[in-house]
Design a protein around this motif. Structure first.
Motif, short mmCIF file in Angstrom:
data_model
loop_
_atom_site.label_atom_id
_atom_site.label_comp_id
_atom_site.label_asym_id
_atom_site.label_seq_id
_atom_site.Cartn_x
_atom_site.Cartn_y
_atom_site.Cartn_z
N LEU A 363 43.50 -6.89 5.62
CA LEU A 363 43.75 -5.47 5.60
C LEU A 363 43.73 -4.98 7.52
N ALA A 364 43.79 -6.36 7.56
CA ALA A 364 44.30 -5.52 9.13
C ALA A 364 46.22 -5.45 9.58
N VAL A 365 46.61 -6.79 8.95
CA VAL A 365 48.57 -7.49 8.92
C VAL A 365 48.80 -5.90 7.97
N ILE A 366 48.50 -5.61 7.71
CA ILE A 366 48.83 -4.42 6.29
C ILE A 366 49.10 -2.71 6.71
N MET A 367 48.20 -3.06 8.07
CA MET A 367 48.19 -1.92 8.55
C MET A 367 49.08 -1.13 9.83
N ARG A 368 49.51 -2.63 10.09
CA ARG A 368 50.36 -2.57 11.19
C ARG A 368 51.13 -2.56 10.87
N VAL A 369 51.51 -3.12 9.54
CA VAL A 369 53.08 -2.97 8.52
C VAL A 369 52.64 -1.33 8.07
N PHE A 370 52.21 -0.81 7.34
CA PHE A 370 52.42 0.26 6.93
C PHE A 370 52.49 1.40 7.60
N PHE A 371 51.73 1.28 8.93
CA PHE A 371 51.62 2.46 9.44
C PHE A 371 52.68 2.96 10.38
N PRO A 372 53.75 3.70 11.18
CA PRO A 372 54.08 3.93 12.27
C PRO A 372 53.29 3.22 13.31
N ARG A 373 55.25 2.81 14.51
CA ARG A 373 54.56 1.96 16.29
C ARG A 373 53.55 2.96 16.69
N GLU A 374 53.72 4.33 16.55
CA GLU A 374 53.01 4.75 17.27
C GLU A 374 51.40 4.95 16.90
N ALA A 375 51.07 4.82 15.43
CA ALA A 375 50.26 5.27 15.48
C ALA A 375 48.88 3.93 16.13
N ILE A 376 47.72 4.31 16.32
CA ILE A 376 46.28 3.82 17.14
C ILE A 376 45.95 2.95 16.11
N LEU A 377 45.83 2.37 15.74
CA LEU A 377 45.28 1.16 15.12
C LEU A 377 43.53 0.36 15.71
N SER A 378 41.99 0.37 14.80
CA SER A 378 41.37 -0.43 15.01
C SER A 378 40.21 -0.25 14.19
N ARG A 379 39.47 -1.44 14.62
CA ARG A 379 38.54 -1.95 13.82
C ARG A 379 37.02 -1.18 14.63
N ASN A 380 36.09 -0.72 14.03
CA ASN A 380 35.09 0.07 14.72
C ASN A 380 33.82 -1.19 14.42
N GLY A 381 33.90 -2.47 13.81
CA GLY A 381 33.02 -2.89 13.69
C GLY A 381 32.40 -2.78 12.06
N GLY A 382 32.23 -4.63 11.59
CA GLY A 382 31.86 -4.39 9.98
C GLY A 382 32.77 -4.44 9.25
N ASP A 383 33.06 -3.29 8.55
CA ASP A 383 34.25 -3.33 7.41
C ASP A 383 35.04 -1.87 7.43
N GLU A 384 34.86 -1.60 8.72
CA GLU A 384 35.31 -0.26 9.19
C GLU A 384 36.35 -0.26 10.00
N PHE A 385 37.17 1.15 10.13
CA PHE A 385 38.82 0.80 10.56
C PHE A 385 38.72 2.64 11.15
#
Length: 513
Positions: A363-385
């Protein structure tokens, strides 16, 4: 903090090491260049000082040589004055007077001559009587010298020439004029001449030069030839000598000096070279250590703000990244998205935590690929992003979120394909919004929207709207950290949901061809 702080640490470490090596090498090269320039300047100054020192020595020794010849010149002038006053008496008492004079002077005299009309008529000592009757004008070189002496009424130095086999000498010759006392011009009588031996005449100067460790060469010009003729020279001729030129006896003389072992100043600079290199290596090592500490500090900061499993930002990294963008004025409008994996607890329970971890990484990989570079991506804990999606076109951003939910999510692990779904809730953040909501407030709204999706059956997305039921939160904690447990507990309590998930996951566990 960039939004892709989740790059693999190995790549980051390699980049830091390469940069540190380049910076350290640059510091070394720049330092070496500066040190070389300083050393070259110091070398040039020391060499210039040494050349100046030898030039002054050449002046001193040239003066000594003139003093060495001064006694011979004194004999010539005294004899010329004696002839001018009483030529007959001088000729008669010549041998007696010369015996007395030669015993008083220190200069090594080879012979003393009286030459009335330029013909040798008297010579001292008797061993040189073979010179009697010689007309000095018969020799072309001597003729030019004597003509010059007649014009200047000053002594001239003739030579060098061989006085005896293996011995060289110089002749100091002076014209003699008689005062006839009738108001007419002086009457030319002849010449007086003293021949001095070389190098015995300048033995004192040679001794001083040898004791000082100098290589030397004494040269003079002459009459009837061009250039300089060597008078005396050390056993090892001077290399790249410094010189001093002076006039004496109607000739130009040149004294040349150089160190016997060559121009060497590096020995005196050895300590400077060693200390300079030591300081340069210490500076280089200190630079590398400082860069290494800085890299480790950045790495530790990155580790403290990065989720080790997915490589995305953790909760602290998210807060820092959002605050940085707000401070820079680049987060005027954005979507704050909260998402989690549907029935993630059951995935862990049925397929094991290894598959659960692979699901999170995928899920983290496809989030990096799908969303634009300026997006801020984070895992909040467990299965939450959490996704913070800056945008100027809110409608396009919402379409992107909906497209990501509908995107088929599957991955291959050990030749088995696994599929999963996600639920997303989002809320709009605007820096100039009238309600004055902070990013934390907007995240709470996104969490509420996510909770609504769960209630509607999961595998979808929802935008927060006024009137949605809010989840219970602990103060000063990211909303998803609390809500996820409640949602998972509620979802896991539904037997029907469990059975549906199990059947769905079993269908997707197909072996890859």
């Amino acid at each position: 903090m960039e939004r892709r702080d989740g790059k693999r640490m190995g790549i980051g470490d390699s980049r830091y090491r390469s940069r540190n090596i380049i910076i350290t090498a640059s510091v070394f090269l720049i330092g070496f260049l500066c040190w070389s320039i300083m050393l070259q300047d110091l070398y040039s100054k020391r060499m210039a000082h040494l050349h100046e020192h030898y030039h002054l020595d050449a002046v001193v020794f040239a003066d000594e040589i003139q003093q060495d010849f001064a006694e011979g010149e004194g004999v010539v002038r005294g004899l010329a004055m004696s002839v001018s006053n009483n030529p007959e008496h001088t000729v008669q008492d010549f041998d007696h007077e010369m015996h007395y004079v030669t015993n008083q002077v220190k200069i090594p005299i080879d012979s003393v001559q009286l030459m009335p009309g330029a013909v040798v008529s008297k010579v001292y000592p008797e061993s040189k009587r073979g010179l009697l009757g010689r007309n000095v004008f018969d020799e072309p070189k001597h003729e030019l010298a004597l003509q010059s002496s007649l014009q200047t009424h000053e002594p001239v130095v003739i030579g060098p020439f061989e006085s005896e086999p293996g011995e060289s000498a110089l002749a100091i010759t002076m014209p003699v004029f008689l005062d006839v006392g009738t108001g007419e011009a002086e009457q030319f009588w002849g010449f007086t001449s003293v021949t001095v031996k070389l190098p015995a005449t300048v033995a004192r100067t040679v001794t001083h030069l040898e004791n000082a460790g100098m290589a030397y060469r004494l040269e003079k010009t002459g009459f009837g030839y061009s250039g300089y003729v060597p008078i005396l020279e050390s056993a090892a001729p001077p290399v790249d000598p410094v010189g001093y030129t002076f006039s004496y006896g109607g000739c130009q003389w040149r004294m040349q000096l150089a160190p016997r072992n060559g121009w060497q100043v590096m020995g005196a600079l050895t300590s400077v070279i060693v200390l300079g290199l030591a300081a340069l290596f210490m500076l280089t090592a200190l630079t590398y250590l400082l860069l290494l500490m800085r890299s480790r500090q950045k790495r530790l900061r990155c580790l403290a703000m990065t989720d080790p499993l997915t490589g995305l930002l953790n909760r602290h990294g998210l807060e820092a990244a959002v605050q940085k963008e707000i401070n820079r004025g680049k987060l005027q409008q954005a979507l704050f998205v909260q998402l989690d994996i549907d029935d993630f607890k059951l995935i862990n329970d049925i397929f094991g935590h290894q598959i659960g971890d692979e699901t999170l990484r995928h899920l983290a990989v496809i989030m990096r690929v799908f969303f634009p570079r300026e997006a801020i991506l984070s895992r909040n804990g467990g299965d939450e992003f959490i996704i913070v999606l800056p945008t100027r076109d809110m409608a396009a951003a919402e379409r992107m979120v909906r497209d990501f939910v509908s995107l088929k999510k599957e991955f291959n692990y050990q030749q088995t394909v696994y599929q999963y779904t996600i639920s997303m809730g989002y809320a709009i953040f605007a820096a100039d919004q009238a309600d004055g909501k902070s990013p934390l407030d907007v995240l709470r709204d996104a969490d509420t929207a996510l909770y609504t999706v769960k209630l509607r059956g999961k595998n979808g997305c929802c935008r927060y709207a006024q009137g949605m039921a809010a989840t219970r939160l602990k103060p000063n904690v990211m909303p998803s950290m609390q809500s996820s447990t409640a949602r998972r507990s509620r979802s896991s309590s539904s037997a029907s949901s469990s059975s549906v998930l199990c059947r769905a996951m079993e269908r997707t566990r197909t072996t890859c061809p």
